[in-house]
Motif scaffolding. Structure first.
Motif, mmCIF file in Angstrom:
data_model
loop_
_atom_site.group_PDB
_atom_site.id
_atom_site.type_symbol
_atom_site.label_atom_id
_atom_site.label_comp_id
_atom_site.label_asym_id
_atom_site.label_seq_id
_atom_site.Cartn_x
_atom_site.Cartn_y
_atom_site.Cartn_z
ATOM 1 N N SER A 46 -3.059 3.098 -0.151
ATOM 2 C CA SER A 46 -3.674 1.712 -1.118
ATOM 3 C C SER A 46 -2.193 1.578 -0.091
ATOM 4 C CB SER A 46 -4.462 1.659 -2.409
ATOM 5 O OG SER A 46 -3.052 0.346 -2.036
ATOM 6 N N TYR A 97 -1.812 2.345 2.211
ATOM 7 C CA TYR A 97 -1.210 2.296 3.737
ATOM 8 C C TYR A 97 -2.682 1.285 4.804
ATOM 9 C CZ TYR A 97 -2.686 4.979 8.213
ATOM 10 O OH TYR A 97 -2.301 5.214 9.870
ATOM 11 N N LEU A 98 -3.759 1.643 4.230
ATOM 12 C CA LEU A 98 -4.978 0.806 4.406
ATOM 13 C C LEU A 98 -4.650 -1.221 3.931
ATOM 14 C CD1 LEU A 98 -7.841 3.434 3.382
ATOM 15 C CD2 LEU A 98 -6.429 3.211 5.246
ATOM 16 N N THR A 99 -3.894 -1.438 3.447
ATOM 17 C CA THR A 99 -3.949 -2.572 3.128
ATOM 18 C C THR A 99 -3.023 -3.374 3.725
ATOM 19 O OG1 THR A 99 -2.231 -2.446 1.595
ATOM 20 C CG2 THR A 99 -4.570 -3.068 0.582
ATOM 21 N N PRO A 100 -2.965 -4.450 4.938
ATOM 22 C CA PRO A 100 -2.464 -4.973 5.561
ATOM 23 C C PRO A 100 -1.193 -5.662 5.700
ATOM 24 C CG PRO A 100 -4.166 -6.288 5.677
ATOM 25 C CD PRO A 100 -4.536 -4.753 4.400
ATOM 26 N N SER A 101 0.102 -5.078 5.676
ATOM 27 C CA SER A 101 1.035 -5.599 5.363
ATOM 28 C C SER A 101 0.961 -6.903 5.980
ATOM 29 C CB SER A 101 2.098 -4.773 5.325
ATOM 30 O OG SER A 101 2.643 -4.837 7.108
ATOM 31 N N HIS A 102 2.008 -7.877 5.113
ATOM 32 C CA HIS A 102 2.345 -9.926 4.996
ATOM 33 C C HIS A 102 3.698 -9.285 6.488
ATOM 34 C CE1 HIS A 102 0.017 -10.809 2.178
ATOM 35 N NE2 HIS A 102 0.631 -9.962 1.196
ATOM 36 N N ASP A 103 3.596 -10.411 6.912
ATOM 37 C CA ASP A 103 4.459 -9.901 7.966
ATOM 38 C C ASP A 103 5.885 -11.428 7.560
ATOM 39 O OD1 ASP A 103 2.574 -10.385 10.238
ATOM 40 O OD2 ASP A 103 2.039 -12.484 10.520
#
Length: 112
Positions: free
Chosen positions: A73, A75-81
């Motif tokens: 989860s 790894y696959l979720t895009p992280s915020h800037d």
């Protein structure tokens, strides 16, 4: 349609009984899903000519499953800037609105 207290009690009792029976059925289904999956895997191994003792089906602990799911989860979720962590506060000028004073003219409580 006029219902007396006995009819209402019977309807409520039947409704609660149906809900609890469905919940008990769901619990039994969810508890037996791993057994069904193991049965299917053993049957597949037997069809391939392998014995279940040669290839024992190991059960993974729940903590390992949770760790794998959490890692996937994250790894696959895009992280915020990265944020700049600077807070800006803008002052808003509050202009006079006649709607604020309408209550004084409507009710006699606040009138002078």
């Amino acid at each position: 349609m006029n219902l007396d207290w006995a009819d209402v009690f019977v309807i409520a009792l039947v409704g609660y009984a149906i809900v609890f029976l469905v919940l008990a059925l769901l619990v039994m289904i969810y508890k037996n899903i791993p057994k069904f999956i193991d049965f299917q895997a053993k049957r597949k191994l037997r069809r391939q000519g392998k014995t279940t003792e040669d290839h024992s089906i190991e059960k993974m602990p729940a903590e390992v499953n949770v760790a794998i799911a959490l890692a996937l989860s994250l790894y696959l979720t895009p992280s915020h800037d990265e944020e700049s962590h600077i807070i800006t506060i803008k002052r808003v000028s509050r202009t006079y609105s006649p709607w604020n004073s309408k209550i004084y003219g409507v009710s006699g409580v606040f009138s002078r």
